[in-house]
Write an enzyme that holds these catalytic residues in place. Structure first.
Site, PDB file in Angstrom:
ATOM      1  CE1 TYR A 183      -3.356  -2.650  -0.016  1.00 28.57           C
ATOM      2  CE2 TYR A 183      -3.859  -2.170   2.273  1.00 28.57           C
ATOM      3  CZ  TYR A 183      -4.116  -2.867   1.113  1.00 28.57           C
ATOM      4  OH  TYR A 183      -5.131  -3.795   1.087  1.00 28.57           O
ATOM      5  CE  LYS A 234       1.306 -17.991  -2.243  1.00 33.07           C
ATOM      6  NZ  LYS A 234       0.614 -19.283  -2.023  1.00 33.07           N
ATOM      7  CG  ASP A 266      -2.287 -20.074  -0.479  1.00 29.99           C
ATOM      8  OD1 ASP A 266      -1.573 -20.026   0.540  1.00 29.99           O
ATOM      9  OD2 ASP A 266      -1.930 -20.653  -1.526  1.00 29.99           O
ATOM     10  CG  ASP A 290      -7.381  -4.266   3.833  1.00 25.35           C
ATOM     11  OD1 ASP A 290      -8.418  -4.223   4.511  1.00 25.35           O
ATOM     12  OD2 ASP A 290      -7.194  -3.546   2.837  1.00 25.35           O
ATOM     13  CG  ASP A 294     -12.447  -6.543   5.662  1.00 30.49           C
ATOM     14  OD1 ASP A 294     -12.280  -6.021   6.777  1.00 30.49           O
ATOM     15  OD2 ASP A 294     -12.540  -5.882   4.617  1.00 30.49           O
TER      16      ASP A 294
END
Length: 407
Positions: A183, A234, A266, A290, A294
């Site tokens: 970001y 990852k 994942d 993020d 959620d």
């Protein structure tokens, strides 16, 4: 067993700013609250309110009233300053985060944000999007540790989209690195490739110090919870994740009492749906946090129930619900204010060290749910369907109870 929100990390030896916990004294069950000439002057804090867009002003208005009442009961005065941000600031000033708003936030003892964004500004250029204002606010406040608890309350277990036996008893904390990664990484932008085609590019980059400081926050939180920390990355593909795993593993040597595990993102996304009770504390980078937080919110029944705290090494913390601005229901008195109310409780506990007032609000929320009050997002047959304002009024009645609610 009493239900618990598990938001109380009361004293961490962590590299972010936690104000000292105020000295607590039990309130007699039969006491009557009244002024006394000999009473100590109330503590006073300045709070910058950023209502933002969509349902933001509605939920902030409710949370402000709850803060004021809890403060008055516990001998705390608040000085509130409301400032524009996001789309509201764009319409008013032409920028998503005016200098005056950032300055007010930086000077406050804590910042409470509603929500930002909406369809109206979706087609704006990037620097004129409401979300850019939020990123600049986090950067300006130097808050790097985002804490997002996800707890399935007994009163709402049937609201989860998962089977009851999967959702029941879930109590986890996502610790998200907030000011690094893709970001904020550079280079970023648009260009053309060797074929002349337009491309967009971003950079996932982390420095050692950024990983180390969020790792220590996460280990300290895990130590105060159930002693288990899962680092999500990852590392089988991304070099930034390879460094992330290397540094998390190195920091683990300082926390032999915390059980560390690693999981690819994942797999973590799948495991959160398959068996969420396996998780205690999760630490991960900005973009993975993020997304996963959620996802975790829906295990609890509604994104409208989850608060968050963003903390730095010094200065005010930023506290906000993790839900969005929900422009489709804005102004209709349909919003669930509980995530914002619980964010106010986190503000008291993590930002100001006012544990008694924070616990009073948390108990009031649980008491309100016990009485069957539900907004549309968490409604089920047999309960009372209410709007944002009525839910707030119900919480206020419980906050004002002279005896903390029995849960």
């Amino acid at each position: 067993m009493a239900a618990s929100l598990h938001l109380n990390v009361r004293s961490l030896n962590a590299p972010f700013h936690l104000k000292p916990v105020a000295k607590q004294s039990p309130r007699p069950a039969t006491s009557i609250r009244c002024a006394s000439p000999a009473a100590a002057p109330p503590k006073r804090y300045s709070i910058t309110l950023l209502p933002g867009d969509g349902i933001g002003p509605e939920v902030i208005s409710v949370a402000k009233n709850v803060l004021k009442l809890a403060g008055s009961v516990e001998g705390i005065d608040f000085i509130f300053q409301e400032m524009p941000m996001g789309g509201a600031a764009l319409d008013l000033t032409g920028v998503p985060l005016p200098e005056e708003t950032l300055s007010a936030a930086q000077k406050a003892d804590a910042v409470l944000l509603g929500a930002i964004g909406g369809y109206k500004w979706d087609k704006n250029e990037k620097h004129l999007k409401p979300e850019t204002g939020l990123l600049k606010l986090r950067e300006g406040l130097k808050v790097f540790a985002n804490l997002r608890p996800a707890t399935v309350l007994p009163q709402l277990v049937d609201s989860s989209t998962l089977k009851k036996e999967v959702a029941e008893g879930v109590d986890l904390m996502v610790v998200r690195e907030l000011t690094g990664g893709i970001y904020f990484g550079k280079p970023r932008g648009f260009g053309t490739n060797e074929k002349g085609e337009e491309i967009g590019f971003n950079t996932e980059v982390y420095a050692t110090y950024e990983i180390d400081r969020i790792a220590r926050v996460a280990f300290e939180i895990a130590r105060k919870r159930r002693g288990q920390l899962c680092s999500v990355d990852k590392a089988n593909v991304l070099e930034a994740s390879m460094l992330w795993r290397k540094r998390i593993t190195a920091i683990a040597a300082d926390y032999p009492d915390v059980e560390l595990s690693h999981m690819y993102v994942d797999n973590a996304a799948m495991q959160l749906v398959r068996y969420p009770k396996q998780f205690d504390t999760i630490v991960t980078n900005n973009i993975f946090g993020d997304i996963l937080s959620d996802e975790a919110s829906m295990i609890t029944g509604s994104i409208g129930m989850l608060p968050s705290a963003s903390l730095g090494e010094s200065g005010p913390g930023l506290f906000e619900p993790i839900h969005g601005s929900a422009p489709d229901i804005a102004g209709q008195d349909k919003a669930n204010p509980l995530a914002t109310i619980l964010s106010a409780a986190m503000l008291l506990k993590y930002g100001l060290g006012e544990v008694n007032a924070a616990n009073r609000i948390e108990n009031a929320v649980l008491d309100t749910l016990n009485k069957g009050f539900r907004t549309g997002d968490i409604y089920s047959a047999g309960n009372k369907l209410v709007g944002c304002k009525e839910m707030g009024e119900a919480v206020l009645k419980s906050v004002d109870s002279p005896v903390p609610a029995a849960i």
